[in-house]
Scaffold this motif. Structure first.
Motif, mmCIF file in Angstrom:
data_model
loop_
_atom_site.group_PDB
_atom_site.id
_atom_site.type_symbol
_atom_site.label_atom_id
_atom_site.label_comp_id
_atom_site.label_asym_id
_atom_site.label_seq_id
_atom_site.Cartn_x
_atom_site.Cartn_y
_atom_site.Cartn_z
ATOM 1 N N GLU A 212 0.857 -1.284 0.065
ATOM 2 C CA GLU A 212 0.016 0.106 0.075
ATOM 3 C C GLU A 212 0.738 1.291 -0.027
ATOM 4 N N LYS A 213 2.086 0.985 0.663
ATOM 5 C CA LYS A 213 3.043 2.353 0.860
ATOM 6 C C LYS A 213 3.614 2.565 -0.807
ATOM 7 N N VAL A 214 3.810 1.342 -1.362
ATOM 8 C CA VAL A 214 4.451 1.371 -2.659
ATOM 9 C C VAL A 214 3.331 2.316 -3.596
ATOM 10 N N GLN A 215 1.959 1.623 -3.493
ATOM 11 C CA GLN A 215 0.952 2.266 -4.468
ATOM 12 C C GLN A 215 0.905 3.815 -4.153
ATOM 13 N N HIS A 216 0.882 4.099 -2.863
ATOM 14 C CA HIS A 216 0.437 5.559 -2.402
ATOM 15 C C HIS A 216 1.882 6.210 -3.072
ATOM 16 N N ALA A 217 3.042 5.857 -3.141
ATOM 17 C CA ALA A 217 4.171 6.676 -3.952
ATOM 18 C C ALA A 217 4.100 6.806 -5.183
ATOM 19 N N LEU A 218 3.399 5.690 -5.812
ATOM 20 C CA LEU A 218 3.140 5.609 -7.255
ATOM 21 C C LEU A 218 2.109 6.636 -7.447
ATOM 22 N N ASP A 219 0.925 6.706 -6.721
ATOM 23 C CA ASP A 219 -0.157 7.403 -6.946
ATOM 24 C C ASP A 219 0.072 9.034 -6.867
ATOM 25 N N VAL A 220 1.129 9.233 -5.835
ATOM 26 C CA VAL A 220 1.527 10.669 -5.769
ATOM 27 C C VAL A 220 2.240 11.047 -6.925
ATOM 28 N N VAL A 221 3.139 10.395 -7.277
ATOM 29 C CA VAL A 221 3.985 10.748 -8.679
ATOM 30 C C VAL A 221 3.132 10.917 -9.642
ATOM 31 N N GLY A 222 2.175 9.884 -9.984
ATOM 32 C CA GLY A 222 1.107 9.702 -11.019
ATOM 33 C C GLY A 222 0.352 11.086 -10.978
ATOM 34 N N MET A 223 -0.385 11.205 -9.670
ATOM 35 C CA MET A 223 -1.013 12.672 -9.716
ATOM 36 C C MET A 223 -0.149 13.905 -10.190
ATOM 37 N N HIS A 224 0.906 13.745 -9.503
ATOM 38 C CA HIS A 224 1.866 15.000 -9.771
ATOM 39 C C HIS A 224 2.078 15.099 -11.034
ATOM 40 N N LEU A 225 2.414 14.402 -11.911
ATOM 41 C CA LEU A 225 2.651 14.337 -13.292
ATOM 42 C C LEU A 225 1.419 14.726 -14.051
ATOM 43 N N GLN A 226 0.243 14.369 -13.502
ATOM 44 C CA GLN A 226 -0.949 14.690 -14.166
ATOM 45 C C GLN A 226 -1.297 16.077 -13.923
ATOM 46 N N GLU A 227 -1.229 16.459 -12.916
ATOM 47 C CA GLU A 227 -1.273 18.184 -12.572
ATOM 48 C C GLU A 227 -0.250 18.977 -12.930
ATOM 49 N N GLU A 228 0.774 18.317 -13.636
ATOM 50 C CA GLU A 228 2.125 19.395 -14.008
ATOM 51 C C GLU A 228 1.395 20.157 -15.141
ATOM 52 N N ASN A 229 0.599 21.189 -15.258
ATOM 53 C CA ASN A 229 0.089 21.996 -16.118
ATOM 54 C C ASN A 229 -0.301 23.316 -15.564
ATOM 55 N N PRO A 230 -0.254 24.307 -16.406
ATOM 56 C CA PRO A 230 -0.802 25.690 -15.999
ATOM 57 C C PRO A 230 -1.913 25.882 -15.070
ATOM 58 N N GLU A 231 -3.044 25.097 -15.665
ATOM 59 C CA GLU A 231 -4.214 25.235 -15.037
ATOM 60 C C GLU A 231 -4.475 24.597 -13.684
ATOM 61 N N ARG A 232 -3.479 23.599 -13.330
ATOM 62 C CA ARG A 232 -3.438 22.765 -12.001
ATOM 63 C C ARG A 232 -2.081 22.856 -11.221
#
Length: 150
Positions: free
Chosen positions: A19-39
């Motif tokens: 679950e900790k591994v999945q959380h780390a993957l989710d944080v990075v995935g969300m970070h990359l998804q939100e890496e845009n001017p609007e978000r």
């Protein structure tokens, strides 16, 4: 559906190794998804207050959420046709390794110590080593291999 708020809220709950591994993957995935001017504000919330973002090839390092956000805004204002192509991603509870390609055209003063002039089309191999502390990104190291796309 995962959100920045839900990721931040669940980071202190007792978890198994997986679950900790999945959380780390989710944080990075969300970070990359939100890496845009609007978000970008949502993206920045996924860093610790004292986070460090660095790109060793360009000899740059930014510490703290405010400087990291300014760096991202500079990039957003100085590139067009940005395309991100994932290659692979894997993790432990406190590290996420992400290998990808980033393609874009430099249209302004986007990158400190940029190896190419304005007008250059770039295809970069980009390898990230994310350090996760307390369920957030505490360090992001971007190993950049710059190449002309022409």
């Amino acid at each position: 559906k995962l959100t920045v708020d839900s990721l931040i809220a669940r980071r202190h709950k007792p978890q198994t190794y997986q679950e900790k591994v999945q959380h780390a993957l989710d944080v990075v995935g969300m970070h990359l998804q939100e890496e845009n001017p609007e978000r970008i504000d949502e993206c920045i919330r996924l860093y610790t207050d004292d986070a460090v973002w660095e790109a060793p090839a360009r000899k740059v390092s930014y510490q703290g959420r405010d400087l990291i956000k300014k760096m991202y805004l500079r990039v957003f204002n100085g590139v067009v046709d940005f395309e991100f192509t994932p290659v692979e991603r894997f993790a432990t509870p406190d590290r996420v390794f992400d290998d990808s390609y980033a393609s874009f055209k430099i249209t302004g003063d986007a990158f400190e110590n940029c190896p190419y002039p304005i007008g250059t089309k770039v295809k970069m191999r980009l390898i990230h080593n994310f350090h996760i502390r307390d369920g957030l990104i505490s360090r992001e190291i971007g190993y950049e291999v710059w190449r002309r796309a022409d």
